[in-house]
Design a protein around this motif. Structure first.
Motif, PDB file in Angstrom:
ATOM      1  N   GLU A 191      -8.094 -44.291 -28.830  1.00  0.00           N
ATOM      2  CA  GLU A 191      -6.824 -44.961 -29.117  1.00  0.00           C
ATOM      3  C   GLU A 191      -6.642 -45.126 -30.628  1.00  0.00           C
ATOM      4  O   GLU A 191      -5.543 -44.946 -31.157  1.00  0.00           O
ATOM      5  CB  GLU A 191      -6.785 -46.325 -28.433  1.00  0.00           C
ATOM      6  N   ARG A 217      -0.749 -40.553 -35.583  1.00  0.00           N
ATOM      7  CA  ARG A 217       0.713 -40.683 -35.601  1.00  0.00           C
ATOM      8  C   ARG A 217       1.252 -41.034 -36.977  1.00  0.00           C
ATOM      9  O   ARG A 217       2.389 -40.693 -37.305  1.00  0.00           O
ATOM     10  CB  ARG A 217       1.140 -41.760 -34.599  1.00  0.00           C
ATOM     11  N   GLU A 233      -0.112 -38.306 -25.336  1.00  0.00           N
ATOM     12  CA  GLU A 233      -0.125 -37.710 -26.669  1.00  0.00           C
ATOM     13  C   GLU A 233       0.372 -36.273 -26.704  1.00  0.00           C
ATOM     14  O   GLU A 233       0.934 -35.838 -27.710  1.00  0.00           O
ATOM     15  CB  GLU A 233      -1.544 -37.775 -27.256  1.00  0.00           C
ATOM     16  N   PHE A 238      -5.675 -41.727 -32.209  1.00  0.00           N
ATOM     17  CA  PHE A 238      -4.279 -41.348 -31.991  1.00  0.00           C
ATOM     18  C   PHE A 238      -3.325 -42.239 -32.778  1.00  0.00           C
ATOM     19  O   PHE A 238      -2.280 -41.777 -33.246  1.00  0.00           O
ATOM     20  CB  PHE A 238      -3.949 -41.367 -30.504  1.00  0.00           C
ATOM     21  N   GLN A 278      -4.411 -40.759 -21.850  1.00  0.00           N
ATOM     22  CA  GLN A 278      -4.283 -40.504 -23.287  1.00  0.00           C
ATOM     23  C   GLN A 278      -3.759 -39.092 -23.553  1.00  0.00           C
ATOM     24  O   GLN A 278      -2.887 -38.892 -24.404  1.00  0.00           O
ATOM     25  CB  GLN A 278      -5.635 -40.718 -23.969  1.00  0.00           C
TER      26      GLN A 278
END
Length: 209
Positions: A134, A141, A29, A137, A25
């Motif tokens: 998850e 975004r 990211e 993130f 992750q």
């Protein structure tokens, strides 16, 4: 702490928003998928005593492209039985794999004034914690304002009641919560119902991912 702005962002996430992040992750990211570069940065943070690194077993995370339920006080109760069936189905037969994960250390918690213990109190919940990351993130975004206001469960005021607790609250600039976030595990309909009634009693909108 002598960290870069990128390091500071990762530190902030692991002290205020999430309990754990995987190497994968972090690489995706913050390092454009460069695992080696991410590993060097993370090794430095571990060596400095700020992060704890562990190799643990977790179930792979189902695709979390958006919330399975969005509710606000003007809407009727959602279909709890349907939510339960969907949540159980997507976690069924997920394979387990070894995952390298990172957590804030007790030393880092002391520096920033948070309460991280440097380990997971319930290691069997690692799969859920990674799914929550998850979700964070995914939101980060597309809705940075929500990500900025995201506060993890460990930052909530402690309470002696057994009231359901969402995985995260999103607060406005004044610190007032306006949205709750929950990542559904292998939940029974009753669990969804209890969480709904708790949040609805506070007129708090929520998303279930």
């Amino acid at each position: 702490m002598g960290t870069s702005s990128r390091d500071a962002t990762i530190v902030s996430i692991l002290t205020k928003k999430l309990r754990v992040l995987s190497h994968r992750q972090i690489a995706i990211e913050f390092f454009e998928g460069d695992y080696s570069n991410a590993g060097r940065c993370l090794s430095r943070l571990v060596a400095s005593g700020l992060f704890i690194r562990q190799r643990l077993i977790a179930r792979t995370t189902p695709v979390l492209s958006g919330p399975m339920c969005v509710w606000h006080p003007s809407l009727p109760e959602p279909p709890f039985n349907l939510l339960s069936r969907h949540a159980r189905k997507r976690w069924a037969k997920r394979p387990s794999i070894q995952v390298t994960v990172f957590m804030a250390s007790k030393r880092l918690a002391g520096i920033v004034g948070t309460t991280q213990k440097g380990y997971l109190a319930h290691p069997l919940q690692l799969s859920h914690e990674l799914a929550l990351a998850e979700t964070f993130f995914s939101i980060r975004r597309s809705r940075m304002d929500v990500a900025l206001g995201w506060r993890g469960e460990d930052s909530f005021p402690s309470t002696k009641t057994k009231s359901p607790t969402p995985d995260a609250l999103v607060v406005d600039p004044s610190g007032h919560p306006f949205l709750a976030i929950e990542v559904a595990g292998h939940y029974a309909a009753l669990r969804f119902r209890k969480l709904h009634r708790y949040l609805a009693s506070r007129s708090l909108a929520y998303e279930i991912w």
